[in-house]
Design a protein around this motif. Structure first.
Motif, mmCIF file in Angstrom:
data_model
loop_
_atom_site.group_PDB
_atom_site.id
_atom_site.type_symbol
_atom_site.label_atom_id
_atom_site.label_comp_id
_atom_site.label_asym_id
_atom_site.label_seq_id
_atom_site.Cartn_x
_atom_site.Cartn_y
_atom_site.Cartn_z
ATOM 1 N N THR A 185 0.819 -1.203 0.000
ATOM 2 C CA THR A 185 0.000 0.000 0.000
ATOM 3 C C THR A 185 0.854 1.254 0.000
ATOM 4 N N LYS A 186 1.924 1.235 0.749
ATOM 5 C CA LYS A 186 2.803 2.396 0.878
ATOM 6 C C LYS A 186 4.207 1.984 0.461
ATOM 7 N N LYS A 187 4.849 2.815 -0.331
ATOM 8 C CA LYS A 187 6.202 2.519 -0.806
ATOM 9 C C LYS A 187 7.246 3.034 0.180
ATOM 10 N N ASN A 188 8.436 2.440 0.154
ATOM 11 C CA ASN A 188 9.574 2.856 0.987
ATOM 12 C C ASN A 188 9.235 2.944 2.469
ATOM 13 N N VAL A 189 8.546 1.929 2.961
ATOM 14 C CA VAL A 189 8.154 1.882 4.366
ATOM 15 C C VAL A 189 9.360 1.485 5.212
ATOM 16 N N GLU A 190 9.541 2.192 6.312
ATOM 17 C CA GLU A 190 10.618 1.851 7.236
ATOM 18 C C GLU A 190 10.363 0.462 7.809
ATOM 19 N N LYS A 191 11.410 -0.318 7.975
ATOM 20 C CA LYS A 191 11.286 -1.673 8.507
ATOM 21 C C LYS A 191 10.842 -1.640 9.963
ATOM 22 N N SER A 192 10.171 -2.698 10.359
ATOM 23 C CA SER A 192 9.688 -2.863 11.730
ATOM 24 C C SER A 192 9.875 -4.323 12.114
ATOM 25 N N GLU A 193 9.905 -4.576 13.393
ATOM 26 C CA GLU A 193 9.988 -5.961 13.852
ATOM 27 C C GLU A 193 8.599 -6.589 13.954
ATOM 28 N N GLY A 194 7.635 -5.972 13.280
ATOM 29 C CA GLY A 194 6.315 -6.551 13.112
ATOM 30 C C GLY A 194 5.628 -6.987 14.383
ATOM 31 N N LEU A 195 5.320 -8.277 14.447
ATOM 32 C CA LEU A 195 4.576 -8.812 15.586
ATOM 33 C C LEU A 195 5.326 -8.634 16.903
ATOM 34 N N LYS A 196 6.626 -8.771 16.875
ATOM 35 C CA LYS A 196 7.430 -8.572 18.087
ATOM 36 C C LYS A 196 7.274 -7.137 18.604
ATOM 37 N N TYR A 197 7.315 -6.169 17.690
ATOM 38 C CA TYR A 197 7.152 -4.769 18.071
ATOM 39 C C TYR A 197 5.727 -4.519 18.580
ATOM 40 N N LEU A 198 4.726 -5.078 17.915
ATOM 41 C CA LEU A 198 3.342 -4.940 18.357
ATOM 42 C C LEU A 198 3.172 -5.470 19.775
ATOM 43 N N LYS A 199 3.740 -6.608 20.056
ATOM 44 C CA LYS A 199 3.657 -7.204 21.402
ATOM 45 C C LYS A 199 4.255 -6.250 22.433
ATOM 46 N N TRP A 200 5.425 -5.679 22.116
ATOM 47 C CA TRP A 200 6.058 -4.732 23.042
ATOM 48 C C TRP A 200 5.138 -3.535 23.290
#
Length: 121
Positions: free
Chosen positions: A49-64
Motif C-alpha cells: 500500500t505504501k512505498k519505501n516503508v521503514e522496517k519494523s519488527e512486526g509482531l514482536k514490536y506490536l507485542k512490546w
C-alpha cells in the motif's frame, strides 16, 4: 515520521486527535513523550500500500507496544483476514486493513467476515 512534528501540528490543530506512525520502540516512546494521542504500529507484515516503508519488527514490536504503551495504537501493514488472528494474539486491538478491505469485491461482506472471525477468539 517524516511529517510535521507533533508540537507544530498541535499549535495548528488544537484539540484535534494527532497520531504518529511508529516502527520501533524508540519511536513509540518519543511519540508518547511528544504528546501523540495514538500511534500507528507497523508495518506488521510486508505491505504494498505504501512505498519505501521503514522496517519494523512486526509482531514482536506490536507485542512490546501492547505491554508498554498506554496510549491507543493501531496495527497496520499487510494485515489480512488470513493473518488477523495472529495480530490479535500479539496484542492487536485496532487494525488498519486498507488493501484487504478496499480491494475486496464486496466490502460489506469482507468487513462482516473479519468481524465474525475476530469474535471467535
Amino acid at each position: 515520521q517524516d511529517d510535521m512534528p507533533i508540537e507544530e501540528v498541535r499549535k495548528i490543530a488544537g484539540n484535534m486527535i494527532i497520531g504518529l506512525s511508529t516502527h520501533n520502540i524508540e519511536q513509540a516512546k518519543t511519540a508518547v513523550k511528544k504528546g501523540a494521542d495514538y500511534i500507528g504500529v507497523g508495518p506488521i507484515f510486508n505491505t504494498t500500500t505504501k512505498k519505501n516503508v521503514e522496517k519494523s519488527e512486526g509482531l514482536k514490536y506490536l507485542k512490546w507496544v501492547s505491554e508498554n504503551i498506554q496510549i491507543p495504537y493501531v496495527a497496520i501493514g499487510g494485515i489480512k483476514e488470513s493473518n488477523i488472528i495472529e495480530v490479535k494474539k500479539y496484542g492487536g486491538k485496532c487494525f488498519a486493513m486498507i488493501s484487504e478491505i478496499v480491494g475486496s469485491p464486496n466490502i460489506v461482506k469482507k468487513v462482516e467476515s473479519i468481524r465474525k472471525l475476530l469474535k471467535t477468539i
